[in-house]
Design an enzyme around this catalytic site. Structure first.
Site, PDB file in Angstrom:
ATOM      1  N   ASP A   1      -7.352   4.733   3.996  1.00 35.78           N
ATOM      2  CA  ASP A   1      -8.276   5.089   2.979  1.00 35.78           C
ATOM      3  C   ASP A   1      -7.870   4.320   1.711  1.00 35.78           C
ATOM      4  OD1 ASP A   1      -6.331   6.743   2.928  1.00 35.78           O
ATOM      5  OD2 ASP A   1      -7.491   8.476   3.037  1.00 35.78           O
ATOM      6  N   TYR A   2      -6.735   4.666   1.443  1.00 35.23           N
ATOM      7  CA  TYR A   2      -6.158   4.260   0.265  1.00 35.23           C
ATOM      8  C   TYR A   2      -6.112   2.590   0.112  1.00 35.23           C
ATOM      9  CZ  TYR A   2      -2.670   3.066  -3.571  1.00 35.23           C
ATOM     10  OH  TYR A   2      -2.121   2.406  -4.684  1.00 35.23           O
TER      11      TYR A   2
END
Length: 405
Positions: free
Chosen positions: A241-242
């Protein structure tokens, strides 16, 4: 003053400035949260709304799963598809997905069963969630795609709200993690954590344009992810996600919060599970954003209060005990205000329950951070991973695959 006294004095000044900045961050989160979460955008004509592909990675049956998934069939949005990604063909979650498809025949929904390996391809990386989603991602027919965890419960207008925030210069729209109103003290602890410590960090990071992405519920432009190598490229990261958000930022697009929170509604709650989750996230942050391991420990209320009690005594001859008590009281009141703003309505527990939950969270979190530093190996659904600085991940042991965070 002696040279050592100059060093101590300088350090105290730096710490005091950091304390003031932290206080301002708290206040900024309150004002920005009030504006952001109460802001309603006016929908355009239906013809101007883009189609959206919703990718739902599923594993196992949760007591609240049917209700959570059903909310995706009731969106007030003109054009979308739901792509259920299920890794194990023997998983009973298939029956839930099939029953919803039969119940809502007018909704465009499909089921993808089996990981990439079972289809004659190699896994695209160590991340089991990416491996599970890749077939749904490749089959998505719209230019916007939403990755949404199975535990997230949606409102009828949530997809509309996210789409309206996806303007020309925005490449990613996310929902800030929060928690549904559920019975039980552990659920109260989760709501207090996500509405105070976590909420403050998330709101301010978004306001400042800092990457603070969560994969719970995130809307992407597919063209940007394709330019970055496609979803498969991020299979080597556990914190996908990051890394996905960073790829969006690196290409000159902005990451934005929508005005609705991601309502986690898992049917399984326990203190151990909640704490293990926070430890895992801390390990991911330490490996992905190295600076967090230095600043996060002194960012907490209790730790910062103890440090600043001695700093203010040295600088201003203030009583350490009085300063600490006032510091904790102000932090507590600011957190209560922030939680009330994020909740967007009455809290599902009393002020006394909030006090007990807040104290427990504040005392336990520094301990959880220390535990995360003590053992850097990440355990995720019976699988163990080691992350190098920069986020690249290798699996330490093998076990049955999973994909839900």
């Amino acid at each position: 003053m002696e040279p050592a006294e100059y060093v101590i004095f300088g350090l105290c000044i730096v710490l005091f400035v950091g304390f003031i900045v932290n206080l301002l961050i708290h206040i900024l989160a309150i004002f920005y949260g009030k504006w952001k979460l109460s802001r309603k955008l006016s929908p355009p004509v239906v013809e101007d709304l883009p189609g959206i592909s919703i990718i739902k990675p599923l594993v196992g049956v949760d007591p609240n799963l049917f209700d959570n998934l059903e909310t995706y069939f009731n969106f007030k949005y003109p054009q979308y598809e739901i792509l259920f990604c299920i890794q194990d063909e023997l998983d009973s979650v298939i029956m839930i997905a099939q029953s919803l498809i039969l119940k809502y025949p007018k909704v465009d929904a499909k089921i993808f069963i089996g990981d990439t390996e079972s289809k004659g391809k190699k896994n695209v990386g160590v991340n089991p969630k990416i491996n599970n989603m890749i077939r749904g991602y490749e089959a998505a027919k719209y230019d916007l795609f939403l990755i949404s965890d199975s535990s997230i419960k949606m409102k009828e207008d949530t997809l509309m709200d996210m789409a309206l925030h996806m303007t020309e210069k925005i490449g990613l729209v996310q929902q800030m993690p929060f928690v549904c109103d559920r019975p039980g003290f552990v659920s109260h602890l989760e709501k207090i954590f996500f509405g105070t410590h976590h909420g403050k960090m998330y709101l301010v990071a978004n306001f400042l344009g800092i990457n603070c992405a969560s994969g719970m519920s995130t809307l992407f432009r597919k063209e940007i992810i394709e330019e970055a190598g496609g979803l498969a490229h991020f299979g080597k990261y556990l914190a996908e996600d990051y890394m996905l958000a960073q790829a969006v930022l690196d290409r000159g697009y902005k990451v934005l919060l929508c005005s609705q929170t991601a309502l986690q509604n898992s049917g399984y709650t326990s203190l151990t599970t909640f704490h293990d989750r926070l430890i895992r996230w801390t390990k991911l942050r330490n490996a992905t954003v190295v600076t967090t391991m230095f600043f996060e420990p002194i960012y907490q209320c209790i730790v910062q209060g103890l440090i600043m009690a001695f700093v203010t005594e040295y600088l201003f001859s203030w009583s350490p005990l009085v300063f600490f008590m006032v510091h904790v009281l102000i932090w507590f009141l600011l957190d209560y205000i922030l939680l009330s703003i994020i909740q967007q309505g009455p809290l599902p527990f009393s002020k006394f329950e909030f006090l007990v939950g807040w104290i427990l969270n504040e005392i336990s979190y520094p301990i959880l951070v220390c535990r995360a530093h003590w053992d850097p190996i990440i355990t995720w659904r019976s699988r163990k991973y080691k992350i190098r600085w920069g986020g690249i991940t290798t699996e330490v042991t093998s076990a049955p695959p999973s994909q839900s965070k």
